[in-house]
Design a protein around this motif. Structure first.
Motif, PDB file in Angstrom:
ATOM      1  N   GLU A  22       0.881  -1.175   0.000  1.00 27.42           N
ATOM      2  CA  GLU A  22       0.000   0.000   0.000  1.00 27.42           C
ATOM      3  C   GLU A  22       0.924   1.232   0.000  1.00 27.42           C
ATOM      4  O   GLU A  22       1.144   1.849   1.020  1.00 27.42           O
ATOM      5  N   SER A  23       1.436   1.561  -1.173  1.00 26.45           N
ATOM      6  CA  SER A  23       2.521   2.541  -1.279  1.00 26.45           C
ATOM      7  C   SER A  23       2.060   3.804  -2.007  1.00 26.45           C
ATOM      8  O   SER A  23       1.064   3.793  -2.739  1.00 26.45           O
ATOM      9  N   PRO A  24       2.799   4.905  -1.814  1.00 30.78           N
ATOM     10  CA  PRO A  24       2.476   6.155  -2.521  1.00 30.78           C
ATOM     11  C   PRO A  24       2.506   5.983  -4.037  1.00 30.78           C
ATOM     12  O   PRO A  24       1.834   6.719  -4.758  1.00 30.78           O
ATOM     13  N   LEU A 284     -11.266   5.221  -3.981  1.00 28.09           N
ATOM     14  CA  LEU A 284     -10.257   4.168  -4.134  1.00 28.09           C
ATOM     15  C   LEU A 284     -10.069   3.401  -2.826  1.00 28.09           C
ATOM     16  O   LEU A 284      -9.944   3.993  -1.759  1.00 28.09           O
ATOM     17  N   GLU A 285     -10.051   2.067  -2.933  1.00 28.63           N
ATOM     18  CA  GLU A 285      -9.681   1.222  -1.779  1.00 28.63           C
ATOM     19  C   GLU A 285      -8.391   0.491  -2.142  1.00 28.63           C
ATOM     20  O   GLU A 285      -7.357   1.107  -2.257  1.00 28.63           O
ATOM     21  N   GLY A 286      -8.432  -0.856  -2.397  1.00 31.16           N
ATOM     22  CA  GLY A 286      -7.216  -1.607  -2.692  1.00 31.16           C
ATOM     23  C   GLY A 286      -6.840  -1.605  -4.162  1.00 31.16           C
ATOM     24  O   GLY A 286      -7.467  -0.934  -4.993  1.00 31.16           O
ATOM     25  N   GLY A 287      -5.814  -2.424  -4.464  1.00 30.40           N
ATOM     26  CA  GLY A 287      -5.269  -2.504  -5.833  1.00 30.40           C
ATOM     27  C   GLY A 287      -3.771  -2.305  -5.747  1.00 30.40           C
ATOM     28  O   GLY A 287      -3.319  -1.189  -5.505  1.00 30.40           O
ATOM     29  N   TYR A 288      -3.002  -3.401  -5.910  1.00 30.10           N
ATOM     30  CA  TYR A 288      -1.582  -3.348  -5.527  1.00 30.10           C
ATOM     31  C   TYR A 288      -0.612  -3.665  -6.651  1.00 30.10           C
ATOM     32  O   TYR A 288       0.593  -3.478  -6.488  1.00 30.10           O
ATOM     33  N   GLU A 289      -1.095  -4.167  -7.788  1.00 33.99           N
ATOM     34  CA  GLU A 289      -0.220  -4.358  -8.945  1.00 33.99           C
ATOM     35  C   GLU A 289      -0.351  -3.060  -9.734  1.00 33.99           C
ATOM     36  O   GLU A 289      -1.414  -2.757 -10.296  1.00 33.99           O
ATOM     37  N   LEU A 290       0.724  -2.273  -9.742  1.00 36.99           N
ATOM     38  CA  LEU A 290       0.597  -0.872 -10.156  1.00 36.99           C
ATOM     39  C   LEU A 290       0.029  -0.701 -11.563  1.00 36.99           C
ATOM     40  O   LEU A 290      -0.832   0.144 -11.787  1.00 36.99           O
ATOM     41  N   ASP A 291       0.499  -1.500 -12.509  1.00 34.55           N
ATOM     42  CA  ASP A 291       0.032  -1.337 -13.882  1.00 34.55           C
ATOM     43  C   ASP A 291      -1.436  -1.774 -14.021  1.00 34.55           C
ATOM     44  O   ASP A 291      -2.248  -1.079 -14.637  1.00 34.55           O
ATOM     45  N   ALA A 292      -1.775  -2.916 -13.419  1.00 31.92           N
ATOM     46  CA  ALA A 292      -3.165  -3.397 -13.461  1.00 31.92           C
ATOM     47  C   ALA A 292      -4.090  -2.409 -12.741  1.00 31.92           C
ATOM     48  O   ALA A 292      -5.215  -2.150 -13.194  1.00 31.92           O
TER      49      ALA A 292
END
Ligand SMILES: [Zn+2]
Length: 307
Positions: A22-24, A284-292
């Motif tokens: 969960e990064s900037p 926005l909540e989650g989502g961790y694969e930056l390109d996807a």
């Protein structure tokens, strides 16, 4: 359609360490994608303003907020829960994230925008009334819901959550409330290991088996969420827009694709046109694969903007 995009630079100040998913970079990836594709130019862009203590205390008791504030370290990070960490600037980011939803709620209820996407972090849907967990401190969506009800006299609200994880925080805050319908689709069994069995009429849980794909997801949403929304007739719809059910996301084991996010966003916008004067506030909540993540948000916002 007039779609507003609300964010703030301070949301990138929250940094739990270079190893943390969960990064900037999540917000940077979204911003870059929307600018490069030209979609950002189609949107009204606004900066969030900080949530006020009064707006926050409608959802999280003063004592809980105060104890979080006292936990903020002067340097380094401190763990609130396993992988939920506070750095010196975390609550500045959290204050802007919740404040973005306040601003978005006001924009749609004052007819300044048809709908809104809040590109914010830390996320909010795991934050329970008195417990921070799952990378979440303040329940951003819940703060917006209470603002709509208490400041604008809105009678009926729906919160729709398609993150790969169950919306335990939102359920904790609104369980048993006739005026707020909460629908959550999620991988099951899976984190957060609580509230997956619903005992309340206003909570609609849609569990999906690991490995489920777009077709399973679409069938479940049509069969379960549509009738509930037709019964509830919300005056405004909030979306907890998590994109970690994407096939490429390392966190979950569902197999959604960008087109599934386009599909559900269009469906929600259609329901909103029928019952809610088109009013949708997506957060926005989650989502961790930056390109996807960036590709999925692009599709989501395209659908919001009617493109
Ligand atoms: Zn999630």
């Amino acid at each position: 359609m007039i779609t507003s995009f609300i964010s703030h630079q301070d949301c990138t100040l929250h940094n739990m360490g270079p190893w943390h998913p969960e990064s900037p970079h999540r917000l940077t990836a979204i911003d870059e994608r929307l600018r490069r594709s030209g979609l950002m130019q189609e949107l009204l862009q606004y900066k969030a303003r900080p949530v006020t203590p009064e707006q926050l205390f409608r959802v999280h008791p003063k004592a809980h907020v105060r104890s979080l504030e006292l936990s903020v370290p002067e340097d380094g990070v401190v763990a609130i829960e396993d992988e939920t960490l506070l750095c010196p600037h975390s609550l500045e980011a959290a204050t802007m994230a919740a404040g973005a939803v306040i601003r978005g709620t006001e924009q749609v209820l004052k007819n300044q925008a048809d709908n809104v996407f809040c590109a914010v972090r830390p996320p909010g849907h795991h934050a329970e009334r008195v417990e921070s967990m799952g990378f979440c401190f303040y329940n951003n969506v819940a703060v917006g819901v209470e603002h709509a009800i208490q400041n604008f006299g809105v009678q009926r609200v729906a919160v729709l959550d398609f993150d790969v994880h169950h919306a335990n925080g939102t359920v904790d805050i609104f369980k048993g409330r006739e005026d707020v319908l909460v629908c959550s689709s999620f991988q099951h069994p899976f984190y957060p290991w609580r509230y997956a069995d619903s005992e309340w009429d206003n909570i609609l849980n849609t569990p999906l088996d690991a490995g489920a794909g777009g077709l399973d997801f679409r069938r479940a949403i049509e069969a379960q969420w549509l009738p509930a929304l037709q019964m509830h007739r919300p005056d405004i719809i909030f979306i907890s827009a998590g994109f970690d059910a994407h096939q490429e996301d390392p966190m979950g084991e569902l197999n959604l694709l960008e087109d599934d996010y386009y599909w559900i966003t269009q469906l929600i916008c259609d329901v909103a046109k029928t019952y809610s004067q088109g009013r949708v506030v997506s957060v926005l909540e989650g989502g961790y694969e930056l390109d996807a993540l960036a590709r999925s948000v692009e599709k989501h916002v395209q659908a919001l903007a009617g493109l």
